[in-house]
Design an enzyme around this catalytic site. Structure first.
Site, PDB file in Angstrom:
ATOM      1  CG  PHE A 154      -2.202   0.679   9.384  1.00 46.42           C
ATOM      2  CD1 PHE A 154      -2.017   0.622   7.985  1.00 46.42           C
ATOM      3  CD2 PHE A 154      -3.250   1.737   9.464  1.00 46.42           C
ATOM      4  CE1 PHE A 154      -2.565   0.884   7.137  1.00 46.42           C
ATOM      5  CE2 PHE A 154      -4.013   1.929   8.466  1.00 46.42           C
ATOM      6  CZ  PHE A 154      -3.799   1.783   7.260  1.00 46.42           C
ATOM      7  CG  ASN A 155       0.147  -3.330   6.717  1.00 49.73           C
ATOM      8  OD1 ASN A 155      -0.319  -2.370   6.395  1.00 49.73           O
ATOM      9  ND2 ASN A 155       1.631  -3.615   6.903  1.00 49.73           N
ATOM     10  CG  ASN A 208       0.383   3.169   4.428  1.00 46.03           C
ATOM     11  OD1 ASN A 208       0.232   3.065   5.601  1.00 46.03           O
ATOM     12  ND2 ASN A 208       1.341   2.499   3.768  1.00 46.03           N
ATOM     13  CG  ASP A 223       4.068   0.090   1.475  1.00 39.35           C
ATOM     14  OD1 ASP A 223       3.696   1.070   2.406  1.00 39.35           O
ATOM     15  OD2 ASP A 223       3.648  -0.903   1.770  1.00 39.35           O
ATOM     16  CG  HIS A 237       7.151  -0.320   9.934  1.00 40.05           C
ATOM     17  ND1 HIS A 237       7.206  -0.883  11.247  1.00 40.05           N
ATOM     18  CD2 HIS A 237       6.828   0.944  10.147  1.00 40.05           C
ATOM     19  CE1 HIS A 237       7.029   0.032  12.323  1.00 40.05           C
ATOM     20  NE2 HIS A 237       6.650   0.923  11.409  1.00 40.05           N
ATOM     21  CG  ASP A 238       5.970  -1.837   4.667  1.00 38.58           C
ATOM     22  OD1 ASP A 238       5.521  -0.862   3.994  1.00 38.58           O
ATOM     23  OD2 ASP A 238       5.652  -2.441   5.383  1.00 38.58           O
ATOM     24  CB  THR A 289       4.886  -4.060   2.425  1.00 38.78           C
ATOM     25  OG1 THR A 289       4.299  -3.497   1.215  1.00 38.78           O
ATOM     26  CG2 THR A 289       6.166  -4.765   2.327  1.00 38.78           C
ATOM     27  CG  ASP A 339      -0.178   0.050   2.503  1.00 32.37           C
ATOM     28  OD1 ASP A 339      -0.807   0.396   3.469  1.00 32.37           O
ATOM     29  OD2 ASP A 339       0.896  -0.585   2.621  1.00 32.37           O
TER      30      ASP A 339
HETATM   31  O1  RIB Z   1       2.326  -0.530  10.755  1.00 37.62           O
HETATM   32  C1  RIB Z   1       3.235  -0.339   9.679  1.00 37.62           C
HETATM   33  C2  RIB Z   1       2.641  -0.586   8.251  1.00 37.62           C
HETATM   34  O2  RIB Z   1       1.567  -0.095   8.007  1.00 37.62           O
HETATM   35  C3  RIB Z   1       3.712  -0.338   7.178  1.00 37.62           C
HETATM   36  O3  RIB Z   1       3.481  -1.517   6.041  1.00 37.62           O
HETATM   37  C4  RIB Z   1       3.103   0.897   6.658  1.00 37.62           C
HETATM   38  O4  RIB Z   1       3.417   1.122   5.327  1.00 37.62           O
HETATM   39  C5  RIB Z   1       1.752   0.785   6.889  1.00 37.62           C
HETATM   40  O5  RIB Z   1       1.050  -0.016   5.922  1.00 37.62           O
HETATM   41 CA    CA Z   2       2.877  -0.740   3.892  1.00 36.52          CA
END
Ligand code: RIB
Ligand code: CA
Length: 318
Positions: free
Chosen positions: A173-174, A45, A20, A247-248, A132, A15
């Site tokens: 979040f994901n 996102n 990403d 993160h990604d 991701t 996203d």
């Molecule tokens: O929590 C972090 C994740 O949520 C990452 O993948 C960021 O891009 C969002 O998508």
């Molecule tokens: Ca992401």
């Protein structure tokens, strides 16, 4: 003499999204380790219309490495819950950088889930899905094609957490953006490596690291530096951290250099009930997983070596 490894064929599903974008550039700049067969965009996102546009922009940013890579748009909303975004973290555009190229091409007409099904069925056991974002596209593919979980080499997902959340105290979040999709994928029988916040928050894009990316002198380094500078503002304000968490890119690095990480087999369940723990990945840290357990959870990483890899690969891009 080291036997030359063939690159692992991968599909990127995400996203984009600041991190990403950095993750996809890392993958596209690593042809010896991964062959990017295609990229897929999903809601998350920012809405799908933006993540889809941004996917094309990232392919353009990668230069030669992105020219032959097709792009497929996927789900514009979660399976069940209402859509949520993280525009406060990623900006309304999802890629808040001043000088960005136009998308390399429009997405193909085939839906991302159908692309995953066709591609993985054609090469059973070979293809790694690196997700991701919310897992809606992957869950749709697994529901449309129940044979797919056994045919995908593995799913590497940036999502969830063995402990705290980020969007809520309980949920990452994901996972929160589509908990039902996360449940479908984590219980599908596919081999899954979960790259959660407990791992990714170990890698922060500090000002020195952002400066090193900018000092590369190429467009990719400058864009990564600009994106991560925007990203740092949220992490400083919310967590008091000296930069944004990578993160990604960590999820992509887990495929390029698995030796930099430790993963543990572990039972993981997703809370899909409304309430305080909605979207939480409940990880059985001290349980004894059976031999049939197919989920492995990232626990530790060599962060300096990971960032050195990221810097060296972004330097290869135009
Ligand atoms: O929590 C972090 C994740 O949520 C990452 O993948 C960021 O891009 C969002 O998508
Ligand atoms: Ca992401």
């Amino acid at each position: 003499m080291t036997i030359p490894r063939h690159p692992t064929p991968i599909i990127l599903d995400g996203d984009p999204g600041l991190d990403d974008a950095v993750a996809w550039m890392l993958a596209l700049a690593s042809p010896a380790e991964v062959q990017v067969l295609g990229v897929c965009s999903v809601h998350g996102n920012v809405p799908l219309e933006r993540t889809s546009h941004n996917a094309g922009v990232i392919l353009a940013l990668a230069g030669e490495a992105g020219h032959q890579v097709p792009h497929y748009a996927g789900a514009d909303r979660p399976l069940v819950r209402e859509a949520v975004t993280a525009a406060a973290v990623h900006g309304d555009s999802g890629l808040p950088a001043a000088e960005l190229p136009a998308p390399l091409r429009e997405p193909e007409t085939l839906h991302a889930a159908e692309y995953m099904i066709q591609t993985i069925r054609a090469r059973p056991g070979e293809i790694t899905l690196i997700a991701t974002g919310p897992l809606t596209n992957v869950a749709l593919a697994f529901r449309l094609a129940p044979d797919l979980p056994a045919k995908v080499r593995e799913v590497v997902w940036m999502g969830g957490s063995t402990a705290h959340g980020n969007r809520t105290p309980a949920a990452e979040f994901n996972a929160l953006a589509d908990p039902h999709a996360a449940h479908v994928v984590l219980t599908s029988g596919a081999q899954v490596r979960m790259v959660g916040l407990n791992l990714t928050m170990q890698s922060i894009a500090t000002p020195d690291r952002v400066a090193a990316l900018h000092a590369l002198g190429n467009r990719a380094g400058a864009v990564c530096a600009e994106l991560l500078t925007f990203y740092a503002g949220h992490y400083r304000a919310r967590y008091g951290l000296n930069g944004g968490a990578l993160h990604d890119p960590v999820a992509v690095a887990a495929v390029i250099r698995p030796d930099l990480f430790t993963f543990r087999p572990m039972r993981v369940e997703v809370d899909t009930q409304d309430g305080l723990n909605f979207g939480r990945t409940v990880c059985d840290l001290y349980g004894k997983p059976g031999p049939e357990e197919r989920v492995r959870v990232g626990m530790d990483m060599d962060d300096p070596a990971f960032f050195a890899l990221l810097l060296e690969r972004v330097a290869r891009l135009p």
